[in-house]
Motif scaffolding. Structure first.
Motif: not given
Length: 267
Positions: A76-79, A145-148, A165-168, A181-186
């Motif tokens: 997400l958000g490669c910039g 990217t989520m810090d945005v 609301s945007k975060v959710v 069984d996927g993973i989200f890395i933040s």
């Protein structure tokens, strides 16, 4: 699309102190400038590379511990980050990158093709409305990217409803496109006491754990495993937080103001 969400990042008065020779930063006059979509198109037009929250070498060991080379990965958000290139060099070739800035997408596509990384896909897309089928990826990863979404959040202990609301909405999309069984890395500055209430929304089935990295000041590497949520009665036993140190002074580049923004908001 929500008018505030377009490659926003935490800000700093120290941007011009970044020593990366590949960086040609277009530093903003204030944090609120990060809410302006035109700023990002202009910045990406002139800036070749910038890394938020340390470069890959600082958390490579955590990536290798959690991502298989056979995994399908969505960034997400490669910039103009080199994250996807570093993943590719480590043998992870099924990579899709998204960014809301058309300038960032075009330049990333050109850069990857010039290096022969033809397998990496780059798509213009909004992280609040991911254009992918459900259960499409083994891993979703975001680095800063989520810090945005927290730039204009107000009180960090009680963020504005619009921010929540945007975060959710972002987390909804991530949870949907992850395989069972996927993973989200933040990878973020966001401390656990601020992130946990959002990550642990009852609608999500993932567990939450994290590691830290950085010399002195800690950055956070969250790992959310879909379908592995702890039972409430065993939360303290299996999901307890590791001991960390939060108040060191290893701050650099545009990371600085986000670290100090909580104090600034209280003035």
């Amino acid at each position: 699309m929500p008018e505030l969400i377009r490659r926003i990042k935490p800000s700093t008065a120290m941007e011009n102190q970044n020593s990366n020779p590949e960086t040609n930063s277009v530093g903003p006059p204030s944090a609120l400038t990060y809410l302006d979509p035109h700023y990002w198109d202009e910045r990406f037009s002139s800036e070749e590379h910038y890394e938020w929250f340390k470069d890959y070498s600082h958390f490579q060991h955590l990536i290798k511990s959690n991502i298989k080379t056979s995994s399908s990965v969505l960034e997400l958000g490669c910039g103009n980050s080199q994250l996807c290139e570093e993943l590719y060099k480590d043998g992870i070739v099924d990579i899709t990158c998204i960014d809301l800035s058309s300038v960032a997408v075009e330049k990333m596509q050109s850069r990857l093709l010039s290096k022969g990384y033809k397998e990496i896909k780059v798509v213009q897309a909004d992280m609040l409305d991911l254009p992918f089928d459900s259960e499409s990826f083994d891993v979703v990863i975001e680095k800063g990217t989520m810090d945005v979404l927290f730039v204009d959040a107000g009180d960090p202990w009680n963020p504005r409803p619009e921010t929540v609301s945007k975060v959710v909405a972002t987390l909804d999309g991530v949870h949907r496109v992850l395989k069972p069984d996927g993973i989200f890395i933040s990878i973020t500055f966001g401390q656990p006491h601020f992130r946990r209430p959002l990550f642990n929304d009852p609608k999500f089935t993932w567990s939450m754990e994290y590691n830290t990295f950085g010399d002195g000041f800690h950055y956070f590497f969250y790992i959310l495993r879909k379908g592995k949520r702890c039972n409430e009665e065993k939360e303290d036993e299996k999901c307890s937080d590791p001991s960390i140190s939060l108040y060191q002074d290893e701050l650099e580049g545009e990371d600085y103001l986000f670290r100090t923004r909580i104090d600034d908001d209280e003035d």
